[in-house]
Design an enzyme around this catalytic site. Structure first.
Site, short mmCIF file in Angstrom:
data_model
loop_
_atom_site.label_atom_id
_atom_site.label_comp_id
_atom_site.label_asym_id
_atom_site.label_seq_id
_atom_site.Cartn_x
_atom_site.Cartn_y
_atom_site.Cartn_z
N ASN A 102 0.83 -1.21 0.00
CA ASN A 102 0.00 0.00 0.00
C ASN A 102 0.86 1.26 0.00
OD1 ASN A 102 -2.07 -1.78 0.06
ND2 ASN A 102 -2.50 -1.54 2.25
N ASP A 104 -0.62 4.29 0.84
CA ASP A 104 -1.44 5.32 1.50
C ASP A 104 -0.91 5.77 2.86
OD1 ASP A 104 -3.83 2.63 2.01
OD2 ASP A 104 -2.17 3.24 3.30
N HIS A 143 5.99 -0.41 -2.46
CA HIS A 143 5.58 0.32 -3.66
C HIS A 143 5.58 1.83 -3.49
CE1 HIS A 143 3.29 -3.55 -5.00
NE2 HIS A 143 4.58 -3.63 -5.22
N CYS A 151 11.83 13.93 -8.11
CA CYS A 151 12.17 14.49 -9.41
C CYS A 151 12.57 13.35 -10.35
CB CYS A 151 13.35 15.47 -9.27
SG CYS A 151 13.86 16.15 -10.85
N CYS A 178 16.20 21.40 -10.24
CA CYS A 178 16.65 21.31 -11.65
C CYS A 178 15.52 21.62 -12.62
CB CYS A 178 17.22 19.91 -11.93
SG CYS A 178 15.95 18.66 -12.11
N PRO A 242 -12.04 -11.72 1.68
CA PRO A 242 -13.38 -12.28 1.36
C PRO A 242 -13.38 -13.07 0.04
CG PRO A 242 -13.50 -9.92 1.84
CD PRO A 242 -12.05 -10.27 1.75
C1 BV8 Z 1 8.78 -5.27 -11.66
C2 BV8 Z 1 2.10 1.63 -6.81
C3 BV8 Z 1 10.58 -5.78 -12.95
C4 BV8 Z 1 1.47 2.50 -7.83
C5 BV8 Z 1 1.80 -0.67 -7.62
C6 BV8 Z 1 3.66 -11.60 -15.38
C7 BV8 Z 1 3.92 -12.40 -14.27
C8 BV8 Z 1 4.53 -11.87 -13.13
C9 BV8 Z 1 4.90 -10.53 -13.08
C10 BV8 Z 1 4.63 -9.75 -14.19
C11 BV8 Z 1 4.02 -10.25 -15.33
N1 BV8 Z 1 3.88 -9.25 -16.21
C12 BV8 Z 1 4.41 -8.10 -15.68
C13 BV8 Z 1 4.88 -8.41 -14.46
C14 BV8 Z 1 5.51 -7.51 -13.53
C15 BV8 Z 1 4.50 -6.60 -12.86
C16 BV8 Z 1 3.28 -7.34 -12.38
O1 BV8 Z 1 3.31 -8.00 -11.36
N2 BV8 Z 1 2.17 -7.22 -13.14
C17 BV8 Z 1 0.96 -7.89 -12.75
C18 BV8 Z 1 -0.24 -6.98 -13.04
C19 BV8 Z 1 0.88 -9.19 -13.52
N3 BV8 Z 1 5.21 -6.09 -11.71
C20 BV8 Z 1 5.95 -4.98 -11.84
O2 BV8 Z 1 6.01 -4.32 -12.86
C21 BV8 Z 1 6.78 -4.59 -10.63
N4 BV8 Z 1 8.09 -4.32 -11.06
O3 BV8 Z 1 8.41 -6.40 -11.79
O4 BV8 Z 1 9.94 -4.82 -12.15
C22 BV8 Z 1 11.84 -5.25 -13.40
C23 BV8 Z 1 12.87 -6.15 -13.51
C24 BV8 Z 1 14.06 -5.70 -13.95
C25 BV8 Z 1 14.22 -4.35 -14.29
C26 BV8 Z 1 13.16 -3.46 -14.17
C27 BV8 Z 1 11.96 -3.91 -13.72
C28 BV8 Z 1 6.21 -3.32 -9.98
C29 BV8 Z 1 4.86 -3.60 -9.39
C30 BV8 Z 1 4.42 -2.41 -8.54
C31 BV8 Z 1 3.34 -1.64 -9.27
N5 BV8 Z 1 2.84 -0.57 -8.38
N6 BV8 Z 1 1.42 0.34 -6.80
C32 BV8 Z 1 0.12 2.99 -7.39
O5 BV8 Z 1 -0.40 2.57 -6.34
O6 BV8 Z 1 -0.42 3.83 -8.12
S1 BV8 Z 1 0.94 -2.11 -7.59
C33 BV8 Z 1 -0.64 -1.88 -7.01
O7 BV8 Z 1 -1.21 -3.19 -7.03
C34 BV8 Z 1 -0.80 -1.41 -5.57
O8 BV8 Z 1 0.39 -1.24 -4.86
C35 BV8 Z 1 -1.56 -2.57 -4.95
O9 BV8 Z 1 -1.30 -2.74 -3.62
C36 BV8 Z 1 -1.01 -3.67 -5.74
C37 BV8 Z 1 -1.63 -5.03 -5.67
O10 BV8 Z 1 -2.97 -4.87 -5.68
P1 BV8 Z 1 -3.69 -5.26 -4.27
O11 BV8 Z 1 -3.02 -4.52 -3.18
O12 BV8 Z 1 -3.75 -6.72 -4.17
O13 BV8 Z 1 -5.06 -4.59 -4.48
P2 BV8 Z 1 -6.19 -5.16 -5.40
O14 BV8 Z 1 -7.15 -4.05 -5.64
O15 BV8 Z 1 -5.57 -5.87 -6.56
O16 BV8 Z 1 -6.86 -6.31 -4.49
C38 BV8 Z 1 -7.50 -5.94 -3.28
C39 BV8 Z 1 -7.77 -7.25 -2.57
O17 BV8 Z 1 -8.33 -6.96 -1.30
C40 BV8 Z 1 -8.76 -8.15 -3.30
O18 BV8 Z 1 -8.28 -9.47 -3.28
C41 BV8 Z 1 -10.04 -8.02 -2.45
O19 BV8 Z 1 -10.76 -9.25 -2.42
C42 BV8 Z 1 -9.46 -7.76 -1.09
N7 BV8 Z 1 -10.32 -7.00 -0.19
C43 BV8 Z 1 -11.21 -6.00 -0.51
N8 BV8 Z 1 -11.78 -5.52 0.64
C44 BV8 Z 1 -11.23 -6.21 1.66
C45 BV8 Z 1 -10.32 -7.14 1.16
N9 BV8 Z 1 -9.61 -7.98 1.94
C46 BV8 Z 1 -9.82 -7.90 3.27
N10 BV8 Z 1 -10.69 -7.03 3.85
C47 BV8 Z 1 -11.41 -6.18 3.07
N11 BV8 Z 1 -12.28 -5.32 3.65
ZN ZN Z 2 15.40 17.76 -10.09
#
Ligand code: BV8
Ligand code: ZN
Length: 269
Positions: A102, A104, A143, A151, A178, A242
Site C-alpha cells: 500500500n 497510502d 511500492h 524528481c 533542476c 473475502p
Molecule cells: C517489476 C504503486 C521488474 C502504484 C503498484 C507476469 C507475471 C509476473 C509478473 C509480471 C508479469 N507481467 C508483468 C509483471 C511484472 C508486474 C506485475 O506483477 N504485473 C501484474 C499486473 C501481472 N510487476 C511490476 O512491474 C513490478 N516491477 O516487476 O519490475 C523489473 C525487472 C528488472 C528491471 C526493471 C523492472 C512493480 C509492481 C508495482 C506496481 N505498483 N502500486 C500505485 O499505487 O499507483 S501495484 C498496485 O497493485 C498497488 O500497490 C496494490 O497494492 C497492488 C496489488 O494490488 P492489491 O493490493 O492486491 O489490491 P487489489 O485491488 O488488486 O486487491 C484488493 C484485494 O483486497 C482483493 O483481493 C479483495 O478481495 C481484497 N479486499 C477487498 N476488501 C477487503 C479485502 N480484503 C480484506 N478485507 C477487506 N475489507
Molecule cells: Zn530535479
C-alpha cells in the site's frame, strides 16, 4: 471459532511472523482498492495503463490528475481497526515484520496512534514498550508513498500533501533544484522495487514460521511472492480476504472475512 483459536495459538508460539498487506486492508478506511480505483472517472483506463513510466511520459497531466484524485481521497481517510491491530502486534512482537504494497501511509499513521496510546497508558513515561521504538523500522514499504514526490531528473524528493494543479501541462509540479517534472514517488509497473526493502522482505519471510496475507489479490509481483518464501522455508500461511486468491490453496488457515473485522480478533495479544 475453532480455526481462529488454532491460528491464534500458532501465532503465539511462532518464531518470526511476516504480515503482507494489500489495498484490501485500506478498503474499510474508504481508500478505493487498486482495481476499483479505476472506477467512475477512471473506468476508461486500467490502473496498469496509468501507473507506468510510459503513461507519465506520454501524458503527465492525466497521470497527475489520477494521483491527485487518489491523494485527496486518501487524505480524508483514517486507519481502521485492521491497521490498528497490525500496529499493536508489531509493537508487542519485536519478531514481527510488516511488508506492505500500500502507498497510502495508513500503517505508519496507525503505529503513531498505537504508540501514542501505549505511551499515554504509561502516563507519557519516556520509555515505551521495547518493540515500540523500532516497530516503524519493521514496516517495509514495497511500492512507495503516494504523498511523496520525487524528481525524474535528479535525486530531489519531498513529502508533499498539497493538491496538484493539473489544469495544464505547464501547471504540473516542477523540481526546485533542476526544474524537471516531479512525479509521485511510487513504484510503477515495469519499475524496480526498493532494493533494501525487497531483500529484507524476502529474508524475513524465509525465516518466518507464519506469513499472514491480508487484503491482497496476490497477482502483483514480486510482492505476491513474499508469502511463498515462508512456505518454502517450511512455514504456514494465514489468509484474510473475502475473495479467493492464487495463494488460497496454500493457506493453512483462511478467513473469508473483512480484515477490519478479523485482524483485531486474530492479533489481539
Ligand atoms: C517489476 C504503486 C521488474 C502504484 C503498484 C507476469 C507475471 C509476473 C509478473 C509480471 C508479469 N507481467 C508483468 C509483471 C511484472 C508486474 C506485475 O506483477 N504485473 C501484474 C499486473 C501481472 N510487476 C511490476 O512491474 C513490478 N516491477 O516487476 O519490475 C523489473 C525487472 C528488472 C528491471 C526493471 C523492472 C512493480 C509492481 C508495482 C506496481 N505498483 N502500486 C500505485 O499505487 O499507483 S501495484 C498496485 O497493485 C498497488 O500497490 C496494490 O497494492 C497492488 C496489488 O494490488 P492489491 O493490493 O492486491 O489490491 P487489489 O485491488 O488488486 O486487491 C484488493 C484485494 O483486497 C482483493 O483481493 C479483495 O478481495 C481484497 N479486499 C477487498 N476488501 C477487503 C479485502 N480484503 C480484506 N478485507 C477487506 N475489507
Ligand atoms: Zn530535479
Amino acid at each position: 471459532m475453532k480455526r481462529l483459536a488454532e491460528a491464534r495459538a500458532a501465532l503465539a508460539s511462532a518464531r518470526g511472523v511476516v504480515i503482507l498487506t494489500g489495498a484490501g486492508v485500506s478498503a474499510e478506511s474508504g481508500v478505493p482498492t487498486f482495481r476499483d480505483s479505476s472506477e467512475g472517472l477512471w473506468s476508461r483506463y486500467r490502473p496498469e495503463e496509468l501507473a507506468t513510466p510510459q503513461a507519465f511520459r506520454r501524458d503527465p497531466r492525466l497521470v497527475w490528475e489520477w494521483y491527485d484524485h487518489r491523494r485527496r481521497a486518501i487524505s480524508r481517510c483514517e486507519p481502521n481497526p485492521g491497521h490498528r491491530a497490525i500496529a499493536r502486534f508489531l509493537v508487542e512482537r519485536p519478531d514481527a515484520v510488516l511488508v506492505t504494497q500500500n502507498v497510502d501511509g495508513l500503517h505508519h499513521r496507525a503505529l503513531e496512534m498505537e504508540t501514542a496510546m501505549l505511551t499515554g497508558e504509561r502516563d507519557g513515561s519516556p520509555e515505551g514498550t521495547p518493540g515500540m521504538d523500532h516497530a516503524a523500522a519493521r514496516i517495509l514499504t514495497l511500492h512507495g508513498d503516494i504523498m511523496r514526490v520525487r524528481c525524474q531528473g535528479c535525486s530531489y524528493t519531498q513529502i508533499d500533501r498539497s493538491p496538484v494543479d493539473t489544469s495544464s501541462a505547464d501547471s504540473l509540479p516542477r523540481c526546485p533544484e533542476c526544474d524537471d517534472l516531479l512525479r509521485p514517488a511510487v513504484v510503477w509497473f515495469g519499475e524496480m522495487l526498493p532494493e533494501q526493502a525487497l531483500t529484507r522482505a524476502f529474508e524475513s519471510a524465509q525465516d518466518a514460521e507464519i506469513c499472514v496475507v491480508a487484503g491482497t489479490s496476490a497477482v502483483v509481483h514480486p510482492a505476491a511472492s513474499v508469502p511463498t518464501a515462508t512456505l518454502s522455508g517450511g512455514g504456514d500461511l494465514i489468509e484474510v480476504n473475502p475473495v479467493e486468491t492464487p495463494l488460497t490453496p496454500r493457506a493453512r488457515w483462511r478467513f473469508p472475512e473483512r480484515s477490519g473485522e478479523l485482524l483485531p480478533r486474530l492479533f489481539e495479544v
